[in-house]
Enzyme design. Structure first.
Site, PDB file in Angstrom:
ATOM      1  N   HIS A 173     -42.759  26.133  86.077  1.00  0.00           N
ATOM      2  CA  HIS A 173     -44.077  26.403  86.404  1.00  0.00           C
ATOM      3  C   HIS A 173     -45.193  25.155  86.381  1.00  0.00           C
ATOM      4  O   HIS A 173     -45.010  24.359  85.677  1.00  0.00           O
ATOM      5  CB  HIS A 173     -44.670  27.558  85.631  1.00  0.00           C
ATOM      6  CG  HIS A 173     -46.100  27.767  85.939  1.00  0.00           C
ATOM      7  ND1 HIS A 173     -47.212  27.686  84.996  1.00  0.00           N
ATOM      8  CD2 HIS A 173     -46.719  27.952  87.295  1.00  0.00           C
ATOM      9  CE1 HIS A 173     -48.449  27.998  85.610  1.00  0.00           C
ATOM     10  NE2 HIS A 173     -48.108  28.332  87.003  1.00  0.00           N
ATOM     11  N   SER A 174     -45.821  24.981  87.346  1.00  0.00           N
ATOM     12  CA  SER A 174     -46.723  23.857  87.655  1.00  0.00           C
ATOM     13  C   SER A 174     -46.100  22.583  87.181  1.00  0.00           C
ATOM     14  O   SER A 174     -45.165  22.109  87.834  1.00  0.00           O
ATOM     15  CB  SER A 174     -48.224  24.161  86.775  1.00  0.00           C
ATOM     16  OG  SER A 174     -48.998  23.173  86.921  1.00  0.00           O
ATOM     17  N   MET A 175     -46.504  21.904  86.240  1.00  0.00           N
ATOM     18  CA  MET A 175     -46.037  20.478  86.211  1.00  0.00           C
ATOM     19  C   MET A 175     -44.673  20.580  85.435  1.00  0.00           C
ATOM     20  O   MET A 175     -43.958  19.449  85.434  1.00  0.00           O
ATOM     21  CB  MET A 175     -47.024  19.751  85.000  1.00  0.00           C
ATOM     22  CG  MET A 175     -48.489  19.521  85.652  1.00  0.00           C
ATOM     23  SD  MET A 175     -48.342  18.058  87.025  1.00  0.00           S
ATOM     24  CE  MET A 175     -47.745  16.744  86.313  1.00  0.00           C
ATOM     25  N   GLN A 200     -42.679  26.760  90.848  1.00  0.00           N
ATOM     26  CA  GLN A 200     -43.575  27.641  91.236  1.00  0.00           C
ATOM     27  C   GLN A 200     -45.151  26.804  91.011  1.00  0.00           C
ATOM     28  O   GLN A 200     -45.618  26.435  89.879  1.00  0.00           O
ATOM     29  CB  GLN A 200     -43.730  28.916  90.290  1.00  0.00           C
ATOM     30  CG  GLN A 200     -42.454  29.725  90.385  1.00  0.00           C
ATOM     31  CD  GLN A 200     -42.410  31.093  89.546  1.00  0.00           C
ATOM     32  OE1 GLN A 200     -43.102  30.796  88.465  1.00  0.00           O
ATOM     33  NE2 GLN A 200     -41.648  31.660  89.591  1.00  0.00           N
ATOM     34  N   THR A 202     -45.925  23.956  91.890  1.00  0.00           N
ATOM     35  CA  THR A 202     -45.585  22.441  91.262  1.00  0.00           C
ATOM     36  C   THR A 202     -46.209  21.450  92.216  1.00  0.00           C
ATOM     37  O   THR A 202     -45.887  21.680  93.300  1.00  0.00           O
ATOM     38  CB  THR A 202     -44.234  22.411  91.005  1.00  0.00           C
ATOM     39  OG1 THR A 202     -44.001  22.980  89.931  1.00  0.00           O
ATOM     40  CG2 THR A 202     -44.078  20.688  90.636  1.00  0.00           C
TER      41      THR A 202
END
Length: 922
Positions: A173-175, A200, A202
């Site tokens: 998720h993200s980073m 997700q 990212t």
């Protein structure tokens, strides 16, 4: 005083800029659909079992941990290792919690229970201590190395099992998704350790806010590796974006680079994902039930029955992801689907010869095959379209070869269908199936349920309608529309001249129906052919529906496709489609794509005003008001033409070679062009927003200084204006050394903040002294005039024995107010690393690496001297003229090199401050 120095028209202009910026910000933060995600709930209490790591590893990474997710009996059983399932590792993102794994983990557990644990997944999650890695990139490499160790630890938990895994799947998720991609850059990392990567929200392309060089260096390392080694990367990767609801990470940043050699990568926006069809914000993307259900269905379809692990076949992995995330045919996934289907059995065969047909099925006792002979239809029509409101997963449409009225075997055309929220539909071009003699629609026997099947033959040109969008600068005052009079089931509205991210429109669809008693649903699908960012709108007709039309990804130069509005309509209704430019959404696109560059434009405007003040001091001996100089000097034509000229010259080989010889960094404008982010006049608009922000920021800082000085006067009676000006007081060297030591042993941003507070204290003290002096002059004017004459009489050219008059104090405060504005932005841009350091203080007393440390060492002595600097002490300096000329080229440099690399901005700002301080000595 601050407001008095600005004309009414300038004040009106700044107010207009605030209004426009507010419109843009509103569109970014509020101008999207409501959250339609269903919450995913746990059926049993979630438990997070901490996995014991080797002592050396735990000591090397004291802030990080690894957990296994479980619920109820599953959690109890798996407290005794080893494990027997399929490992999946969840990586949280910026400030993310390891507990965010619970949604996808719980849904996977329920799915495993449904199949009696024939297969099941073990979900692991990494605790990164909720580090702010999107703001401070110094820990990204450390996180990457820890994840590598976690993967090795996880695989050891399955040692000795019959179907022990050799790799793990990763959800980032993200980073966390970027950290997962960075694993491949590690020297000792084996690519085979990862069998699937799903990210997700990212930001793969570039950091959202490039606040330090460690973030940009990390991105460059990861993306360059993936580009240069595209031929050798076999990792199947899926990137899912949240759409316009995610204002933290815009969806354009999440799209993986399209490389000709790397075909195992998919990028899609959640609003385009079948059975999801919703936009998610940055946090809800991890718990959105619709999206997590889709993800888990894909995971179970990826299982290899022989190894009981995720398949190693890259083609199957890509097929599964396409099936669940790109185009769902309303059938269960099959690796090798049967093309020929058996149509025998006790069923009725009903021929249909009309070109348009509707059948309402209700409590059908017999199976029925409706056959459509194609020979005559081919002579008149080009396409056939069928739809059904029964959303089961059985085959329902077939093609017969060389038959008269019925056939025993048919080609299953159901795999060509597309699932939509209320229907499943299929469109076939007749010339693509020359061997088919009949089209067959199957209606099963049902009890108690009702559904409708429609089919129609048509010519393509009657259902494809061109609608040119309105001009960008029409500001919504004009519109274009088309009216759909024919009674068709499907229309393609071709949105001509639409393909740039700075374009934004409102589409209004008005439906009028006659003789309709039941509720009818229409679906409007915005289809973007060059990227998977489709969005769907469901409308109950008759109605008036508004659709936002804007892009996440601009149309590539070599792409000739046209954006489409696909309308799944009712034959009993008439539709009117109107499109017009949305000015507020255009401003929203500017903020969405370029809002992160605003600090660069603000500091550039302040620098121009600062240079004007220094020059007025040199030429007239007095420093003008900040607002006056901002209005006079902060002009776009002083900056933008130079950046445009440099960009133009870089197109020539000789200039590019000279540029490389000088080892100058890449121009930010070229980077934005490569990302298709160049708006017409965007730099001008950002400059105006920046000047406006600089003005209101200056007003706020001036008011704050006056308020603090008033509080100071109320609490303590200050001394009079200093009789002797001393640049280097007795305590200044000691204070400078202390601050440098603080910056060296703790955090550079912390030392910069302390220096800023010291400087503000000095200015507040000077403001309080001046206010006290003016008040005393009001009470005793004769004494004040004698003091002023005496002060002027004692003026000397020696800096260390100058006397400060009230006029000189006011001049100094004007200069100091500008310096405070510049220093405020330096502090703001260094604040992320300070927050990161404070958050991790229990683990690390010294921030390492520290992006602000070099700047702190230069800024501390500079601001220490400037805190004791007055205009009277520098107006005769030989360096003053040169100092006043530096801010202009530095302002250009900020826009040229700092708009996409914000961490460079303080490096441009401190140079004139340093020269200003040196004016005391030269």
């Amino acid at each position: 005083m601050f407001l008095q120095s600005v004309s009414f028209w300038n004040l009106a202009f700044y107010a207009l800029m605030v209004f426009m910026a507010t419109l843009g910000l509103w569109d970014v933060f509020f101008g999207f659909e409501e959250n339609k995600c269903s919450m995913s709930y746990m059926f049993e209490y979630p438990e997070y079992q901490k996995i014991e790591l080797p002592k050396k590893l735990a000591k090397r990474y004291p802030a990080y941990e690894l957990y296994l997710y479980g619920e109820g009996s599953y959690a109890e059983e798996h407290k005794i290792l080893p494990l027997t399932g399929i490992p999946v590792l969840f990586l949280p993102g910026n400030a993310g919690s390891y507990k965010q794994v619970r949604s996808v983990g719980s849904i996977a557990l329920r799915k495993a229970e449904d199949i009696d644990f024939k297969y099941h997944f073990d979900f692991f999650s990494v605790n990164f201590n909720e580090e702010l890695v999107a703001l401070y990139g110094g820990s990204l490499q450390r996180q990457t190395k820890f994840v590598h160790e976690c993967i090795k630890t996880i695989l050891k938990l399955y040692k000795g099992q019959e179907f022990a895994p050799k790799s793990v799947a990763i959800i980032g998720h993200s980073m966390g998704g970027l950290v997962a991609r960075a694993l491949l850059t590690l020297k000792n990392f084996k690519q085979d350790l990862i069998n699937l990567l799903i990210t997700q929200a990212t930001p793969h392309v570039a950091p959202v806010m490039p606040l330090d060089r460690f973030i940009t260096d990390f991105y460059m390392t990861v993306n360059n590796y993936w580009i240069l080694n595209a031929r050798h990367i076999n990792l199947t990767t899926l990137s899912v974006a949240g759409g316009f609801r995610d204002y933290q990470v815009r969806s354009g940043l999440t799209f993986l680079p399209k490389l000709s050699h790397h075909t195992s990568a998919l990028s899609v926006v959640s609003s385009a994902v079948p059975k999801t069809w919703v936009s998610t914000d940055h946090l809800s993307i991890v718990w959105c039930k619709q999206l997590q259900l889709t993800t888990i269905r894909a995971f179970f379809d990826l299982i290899d029955a022989d190894t009981k692990q995720i398949t190693q076949n890259p083609k199957k992995k890509l097929s599964v992801l396409n099936h669940h995330f790109i185009r769902h045919p309303s059938k269960h996934f099959e690796e090798n689907p049967a093309i020929i289907s058996d149509l025998t059995g006790t069923s009725m065969w009903v021929p249909v010869k009309v070109s348009k047909w509707t059948y309402v099925a209700y409590n059908e006792s017999d199976k029925i095959y409706f056959t459509f002979p194609l020979a005559n239809h081919r002579k008149i029509y080009t396409h056939v379209y069928c739809q059904s409101t029964m959303l089961d997963t059985n085959s329902w449409i077939f093609g017969c070869i060389n038959s008269t009225s019925m056939c025993q075997h048919g080609i299953d055309l159901s795999w060509k269908a597309e699932l939509l929220p209320t229907i499943k539909s299929v469109m076939l071009r007749l010339q693509d199936y020359p061997s088919l003699s009949h089209l067959v629609v199957y209606v099963p026997s049902i009890h108690g349920s009702k559904f409708v099947v429609d089919c129609e033959f048509f010519k393509k040109e009657t259902r494809s309608i061109q609608l040119p969008v309105t001009h960008l600068f029409s500001f919504g005052l004009s519109s274009r529309k088309v009216i759909l009079n024919t009674s068709g089931l499907f229309y393609n509205i071709e949105l001509l001249n639409f393909g740039q991210i700075y374009q934004a429109f409102k589409i209004n669809v008005v439906s009028k129906c006659s003789g309709v008693k039941e509720e009818i649903t229409s679906i409007y699908k915005l289809h973007i052919p060059w990227s998977y960012e489709d969005s769907l709108t469901i409308a109950q007709v008759p109605s008036s529906t508004e659709i936002s039309l804007k892009l996440h990804i601009a149309q590539p130069e070599n792409d000739s496709h046209v954006a489409l509005l696909k309308m799944y309509t009712s034959s009993d209704c008439q539709y009117e489609v109107t499109v017009k430019t949305s000015f507020s959404q255009i401003l929203g696109q500017i903020v969405r794509f370029h809002g992160g560059a605003l600090p660069a434009y603000v500091t550039s405007s302040i620098l121009l005003a600062y240079g004007g003040q220094l020059y007025s001091l040199f030429s007239t001996g007095h420093c003008l008001e900040y607002a006056t100089m901002l209005d006079k000097e902060a002009k776009p034509y002083k900056v933008d033409p130079f950046v445009i000229m440099i960009k133009f010259l870089l197109g020539y080989k000789w200039f590019k070679e000279l540029w490389d010889v000088l080892m100058l960094p890449q121009l930010d404008a070229i980077i934005l062009t490569s990302q298709s982010m160049c708006f017409p006049l965007v730099s001008l608009i950002l400059f105006l927003f920046g000047t406006c922000t600089a003005y209101w920021g200056g007003l706020l800082s001036s008011a704050s200084v006056r308020l603090l000085s008033s509080l100071w006067l109320a609490l303590k009676r200050p001394s009079e204006l200093p009789k002797d000006i001393k640049m280097i007081s007795a305590d200044l060297p000691f204070l400078t050394i202390v601050l440098i030591i603080v910056g060296w042993t703790t955090c550079g941003a912390f030392a910069i903040l302390l220096t800023y507070l010291y400087y503000v204290f000095k200015i507040v003290h000077l403001q309080a002294s001046l206010t006290m002096y003016k008040n005393s002059r009001t009470v005793n004017p004769k004494h004040s005039r004698r003091s002023e004459k005496k002060s002027n009489h004692h003026k000397d050219s020696t800096v260390y024995h100058l006397r400060l008059s009230a006029n000189d104090a006011e001049d100094s405060l004007r200069m100091h107010s500008t310096v405070i504005n510049l220093l405020t932005w330096i502090v703001l841009l260094s604040m992320p690393s300070l927050i990161y350091w404070l958050k991790n203080l229990r683990y690390y007393f010294k921030l390492n690496p520290d992006p602000c440390k070099p700047l702190a060492f230069i800024l501390i002595p500079t601001m220490a001297v400037l805190g004791n600097t007055h205009t009277v002490s520098i107006r005769s300096s030989k360096l003053l003229k040169t100092t006043s000329q530096f801010p202009l080229p530095l302002a250009v440099g900020i826009i040229a090199f700092g708009s996409a690399h914000l961490y460079r901005v303080p490096c441009f700002v401190f140079i004139p401050l340093l020269l200003h301080a040196l004016c005391n000595f030269i």
